[in-house]
Design an enzyme around this catalytic site. Structure first.
Site, PDB file in Angstrom:
ATOM      1  N   ARG A  38       0.978  -6.945   6.545  1.00  0.00           N
ATOM      2  CA  ARG A  38       1.513  -5.913   5.640  1.00  0.00           C
ATOM      3  C   ARG A  38       3.002  -5.712   5.892  1.00  0.00           C
ATOM      4  O   ARG A  38       3.773  -5.500   4.955  1.00  0.00           O
ATOM      5  CB  ARG A  38       0.757  -4.588   5.857  1.00  0.00           C
ATOM      6  CG  ARG A  38      -0.640  -4.607   5.246  1.00  0.00           C
ATOM      7  CD  ARG A  38      -1.546  -3.561   5.848  1.00  0.00           C
ATOM      8  NE  ARG A  38      -1.068  -2.205   5.670  1.00  0.00           N
ATOM      9  CZ  ARG A  38      -1.413  -1.191   6.458  1.00  0.00           C
ATOM     10  NH1 ARG A  38      -2.243  -1.382   7.479  1.00  0.00           N
ATOM     11  NH2 ARG A  38      -0.945   0.005   6.234  1.00  0.00           N
ATOM     12  N   ARG A  95      -8.900   2.685   9.156  1.00  0.00           N
ATOM     13  CA  ARG A  95      -8.816   1.998   7.864  1.00  0.00           C
ATOM     14  C   ARG A  95      -9.013   0.497   8.073  1.00  0.00           C
ATOM     15  O   ARG A  95      -8.540  -0.057   9.071  1.00  0.00           O
ATOM     16  CB  ARG A  95      -7.434   2.253   7.253  1.00  0.00           C
ATOM     17  CG  ARG A  95      -7.483   3.119   6.031  1.00  0.00           C
ATOM     18  CD  ARG A  95      -6.138   3.566   5.584  1.00  0.00           C
ATOM     19  NE  ARG A  95      -5.228   2.502   5.182  1.00  0.00           N
ATOM     20  CZ  ARG A  95      -4.017   2.719   4.687  1.00  0.00           C
ATOM     21  NH1 ARG A  95      -3.587   3.953   4.529  1.00  0.00           N
ATOM     22  NH2 ARG A  95      -3.241   1.728   4.354  1.00  0.00           N
ATOM     23  N   ARG A 140      -3.968   5.065  14.106  1.00  0.00           N
ATOM     24  CA  ARG A 140      -4.283   5.954  12.974  1.00  0.00           C
ATOM     25  C   ARG A 140      -5.793   6.040  12.754  1.00  0.00           C
ATOM     26  O   ARG A 140      -6.513   5.064  12.840  1.00  0.00           O
ATOM     27  CB  ARG A 140      -3.638   5.439  11.682  1.00  0.00           C
ATOM     28  CG  ARG A 140      -4.102   6.246  10.473  1.00  0.00           C
ATOM     29  CD  ARG A 140      -3.301   6.025   9.247  1.00  0.00           C
ATOM     30  NE  ARG A 140      -3.270   4.641   8.814  1.00  0.00           N
ATOM     31  CZ  ARG A 140      -2.518   4.207   7.824  1.00  0.00           C
ATOM     32  NH1 ARG A 140      -1.716   5.044   7.189  1.00  0.00           N
ATOM     33  NH2 ARG A 140      -2.541   2.939   7.485  1.00  0.00           N
ATOM     34  N   LYS A 192       4.794   8.048   5.001  1.00  0.00           N
ATOM     35  CA  LYS A 192       4.870   8.430   3.578  1.00  0.00           C
ATOM     36  C   LYS A 192       3.705   9.363   3.221  1.00  0.00           C
ATOM     37  O   LYS A 192       3.897  10.385   2.568  1.00  0.00           O
ATOM     38  CB  LYS A 192       4.805   7.184   2.665  1.00  0.00           C
ATOM     39  CG  LYS A 192       5.895   6.176   2.946  1.00  0.00           C
ATOM     40  CD  LYS A 192       5.785   4.962   2.021  1.00  0.00           C
ATOM     41  CE  LYS A 192       4.513   4.159   2.150  1.00  0.00           C
ATOM     42  NZ  LYS A 192       4.343   3.471   3.443  1.00  0.00           N
ATOM     43  N   ARG A 216       6.562  -0.735  -5.341  1.00  0.00           N
ATOM     44  CA  ARG A 216       6.587  -1.623  -4.179  1.00  0.00           C
ATOM     45  C   ARG A 216       7.272  -2.930  -4.501  1.00  0.00           C
ATOM     46  O   ARG A 216       7.410  -3.774  -3.616  1.00  0.00           O
ATOM     47  CB  ARG A 216       5.158  -1.931  -3.784  1.00  0.00           C
ATOM     48  CG  ARG A 216       4.696  -1.206  -2.522  1.00  0.00           C
ATOM     49  CD  ARG A 216       3.258  -1.612  -2.318  1.00  0.00           C
ATOM     50  NE  ARG A 216       2.835  -1.445  -0.966  1.00  0.00           N
ATOM     51  CZ  ARG A 216       2.233  -0.349  -0.515  1.00  0.00           C
ATOM     52  NH1 ARG A 216       2.074   0.691  -1.280  1.00  0.00           N
ATOM     53  NH2 ARG A 216       1.818  -0.303   0.722  1.00  0.00           N
TER      54      ARG A 216
HETATM   55  P1  AP5 Z   1       1.023   7.615   7.432  1.00  0.00           P
HETATM   56  O1  AP5 Z   1       1.614   8.878   6.926  1.00  0.00           O
HETATM   57  O2  AP5 Z   1      -0.412   7.326   7.132  1.00  0.00           O
HETATM   58  O3  AP5 Z   1       1.962   6.368   7.020  1.00  0.00           O
HETATM   59  P2  AP5 Z   1       2.186   5.682   5.630  1.00  0.00           P
HETATM   60  O4  AP5 Z   1       3.636   5.395   5.508  1.00  0.00           O
HETATM   61  O5  AP5 Z   1       1.546   6.468   4.526  1.00  0.00           O
HETATM   62  O6  AP5 Z   1       1.424   4.319   5.914  1.00  0.00           O
HETATM   63  P3  AP5 Z   1       0.351   3.517   5.066  1.00  0.00           P
HETATM   64  O7  AP5 Z   1      -0.253   2.518   6.001  1.00  0.00           O
HETATM   65  O8  AP5 Z   1      -0.623   4.419   4.347  1.00  0.00           O
HETATM   66  O9  AP5 Z   1       1.239   2.814   4.031  1.00  0.00           O
HETATM   67  P4  AP5 Z   1       0.990   1.513   3.329  1.00  0.00           P
HETATM   68  O10 AP5 Z   1       2.147   1.513   2.426  1.00  0.00           O
HETATM   69  O11 AP5 Z   1       0.793   0.304   4.135  1.00  0.00           O
HETATM   70  O12 AP5 Z   1      -0.484   1.704   2.701  1.00  0.00           O
HETATM   71  P5  AP5 Z   1      -0.983   2.154   1.253  1.00  0.00           P
HETATM   72  O13 AP5 Z   1      -2.172   2.993   1.468  1.00  0.00           O
HETATM   73  O14 AP5 Z   1       0.135   2.648   0.423  1.00  0.00           O
HETATM   74  O15 AP5 Z   1       1.243   7.581   9.031  1.00  0.00           O
HETATM   75  C1  AP5 Z   1       0.746   6.505   9.796  1.00  0.00           C
HETATM   76  C2  AP5 Z   1       0.241   7.037  11.148  1.00  0.00           C
HETATM   77  O16 AP5 Z   1       1.357   7.548  11.881  1.00  0.00           O
HETATM   78  C3  AP5 Z   1      -0.742   8.221  11.041  1.00  0.00           C
HETATM   79  O17 AP5 Z   1      -1.679   8.106  12.086  1.00  0.00           O
HETATM   80  C4  AP5 Z   1       0.137   9.473  11.228  1.00  0.00           C
HETATM   81  O18 AP5 Z   1      -0.598  10.523  11.813  1.00  0.00           O
HETATM   82  C5  AP5 Z   1       1.203   8.931  12.183  1.00  0.00           C
HETATM   83  N1  AP5 Z   1       2.513   9.556  11.981  1.00  0.00           N
HETATM   84  C6  AP5 Z   1       3.124   9.877  10.812  1.00  0.00           C
HETATM   85  N2  AP5 Z   1       4.338  10.386  11.033  1.00  0.00           N
HETATM   86  C7  AP5 Z   1       4.516  10.344  12.384  1.00  0.00           C
HETATM   87  C8  AP5 Z   1       5.611  10.742  13.229  1.00  0.00           C
HETATM   88  N3  AP5 Z   1       6.734  11.258  12.732  1.00  0.00           N
HETATM   89  N4  AP5 Z   1       5.455  10.560  14.570  1.00  0.00           N
HETATM   90  C9  AP5 Z   1       4.306  10.027  15.088  1.00  0.00           C
HETATM   91  N5  AP5 Z   1       3.240   9.657  14.324  1.00  0.00           N
HETATM   92  C10 AP5 Z   1       3.361   9.816  12.991  1.00  0.00           C
HETATM   93  O19 AP5 Z   1      -1.407   0.743   0.630  1.00  0.00           O
HETATM   94  C11 AP5 Z   1      -2.500   0.014   1.135  1.00  0.00           C
HETATM   95  C12 AP5 Z   1      -2.638  -1.286   0.342  1.00  0.00           C
HETATM   96  O20 AP5 Z   1      -2.877  -1.002  -1.056  1.00  0.00           O
HETATM   97  C13 AP5 Z   1      -1.410  -2.193   0.327  1.00  0.00           C
HETATM   98  O21 AP5 Z   1      -1.359  -3.033   1.463  1.00  0.00           O
HETATM   99  C14 AP5 Z   1      -1.637  -2.986  -0.971  1.00  0.00           C
HETATM  100  O22 AP5 Z   1      -2.602  -3.990  -0.794  1.00  0.00           O
HETATM  101  C15 AP5 Z   1      -2.217  -1.943  -1.911  1.00  0.00           C
HETATM  102  N6  AP5 Z   1      -1.198  -1.212  -2.698  1.00  0.00           N
HETATM  103  C16 AP5 Z   1      -0.924   0.122  -2.632  1.00  0.00           C
HETATM  104  N7  AP5 Z   1       0.063   0.435  -3.483  1.00  0.00           N
HETATM  105  C17 AP5 Z   1       0.428  -0.716  -4.090  1.00  0.00           C
HETATM  106  C18 AP5 Z   1       1.418  -1.045  -5.054  1.00  0.00           C
HETATM  107  N8  AP5 Z   1       2.239  -0.106  -5.577  1.00  0.00           N
HETATM  108  N9  AP5 Z   1       1.540  -2.338  -5.440  1.00  0.00           N
HETATM  109  C19 AP5 Z   1       0.727  -3.288  -4.959  1.00  0.00           C
HETATM  110  N10 AP5 Z   1      -0.226  -3.053  -4.035  1.00  0.00           N
HETATM  111  C20 AP5 Z   1      -0.375  -1.771  -3.600  1.00  0.00           C
END
Ligand code: AP5
Length: 215
Positions: free
Chosen positions: A172, A161, A127, A13, A88
């Site tokens: 997660r 991270r 990552r 994402k 979410r």
């Molecule tokens: P990346 O693009 O970073 O993946 P992502 O889907 O953004 O994953 P996240 O871990 O950031 O999502 P998340 O939803 O767990 O975390 P968030 O920060 O939102 O790609 C991942 C890796 O793969 C990278 O190394 C990239 O280079 C690689 N990659 C990408 N595409 C690829 C491909 N096609 N092929 C190979 N490699 C690839 O949330 C963190 C925390 O915040 C949550 O756990 C929660 O506690 C809180 N939080 C955030 N938003 C909310 C909400 N709305 N409500 C409640 N709590 C929330």
């Protein structure tokens, strides 16, 4: 365009959202990033959020809805925005619709990205990110040129991270299945979901995503 990118941790994402936003002049609104900034600043929100994030749990709906309500009103979001990590829960999705309706706006698209769980675990374990610009790297699929420092900030070492420890990744993913996966059916049932495979090279996913969005 006002767009939601929906999908499990590690599906891409952030990677795809960053590129879409930059190519089209839309704001990238990553709720995870907003929380990590609050943690880094040591605000009251950051202190509370850190406990939940480190445990792989969600931050309460009312907190997240308030953050997104304020952020989507900022001038850089006027031309459109990409929501990465919000909504979410069904409660957050309902609140998003209401807040946009209240402004005479609507959500233009919801993209559901998907990939097998073993791939997600592998990606998250490898990552790394630049603490300065938040650019994401992957030690397997997209490493920094010298293996250690951000390509755009040669003095800055890329880091893992805190919530990318293996046990937290598993938690997660569990939380995603329980709290967020129901949103896939929620948006599909309303005929609003565009499903895009998140597997394959980043470029290929981006092309498919652009076709799905007709942009
Ligand atoms: P990346 O693009 O970073 O993946 P992502 O889907 O953004 O994953 P996240 O871990 O950031 O999502 P998340 O939803 O767990 O975390 P968030 O920060 O939102 O790609 C991942 C890796 O793969 C990278 O190394 C990239 O280079 C690689 N990659 C990408 N595409 C690829 C491909 N096609 N092929 C190979 N490699 C690839 O949330 C963190 C925390 O915040 C949550 O756990 C929660 O506690 C809180 N939080 C955030 N938003 C909310 C909400 N709305 N409500 C409640 N709590 C929330």
């Amino acid at each position: 365009m006002r767009l939601v990118l929906l999908g499990p941790p590690g599906v891409g994402k952030g990677t795809q959202g960053r590129r879409l936003a930059s190519d089209h002049g839309w704001a990238l609104i990553s709720t995870g990033e907003m929380l990590r900034e609050a943690v880094a600043r040591g605000t009251a929100l950051g202190v509370e959020a850190q406990k939940r994030m480190d445990a792989g749990l969600l931050v309460p709906d009312e907190v997240m809805i308030g953050l997104v309500r304020d952020r989507t009103c900022q001038p850089d979001a006027e031309m459109g925005f990409v929501l990465d990590g919000f909504p979410r829960t069904v409660g957050q999705a309902d609140a998003l619709d209401s807040m946009l309706q209240g402004r005479g706006q609507r959500l233009d698209a919801v993209v559901g990205l998907a990939a097998p769980e073993d791939e997600l675990v592998r990606r998250l374990g490898a990552r790394r990110e630049c603490p300065a610009c938040k650019r994401a790297y992957n030690l397997e699929s997209a490493p920094p040129k010298d293996g250690r420092h951000c390509d755009d900030h040669p003095q800055v070492e890329v880091v893992q991270r805190a919530d990318d420890a293996e046990a937290t990744i598993r938690r997660r993913l569990e939380v995603y299945r329980r709290e967020t996966a129901p949103l896939v059916d929620y948006y599909r049932g309303q005929g609003r979901l565009r499903e895009v495979p998140g597997l394959g090279p980043v470029e290929e996913v981006y092309r498919t995503l652009s076709v799905a969005l007709e942009c």
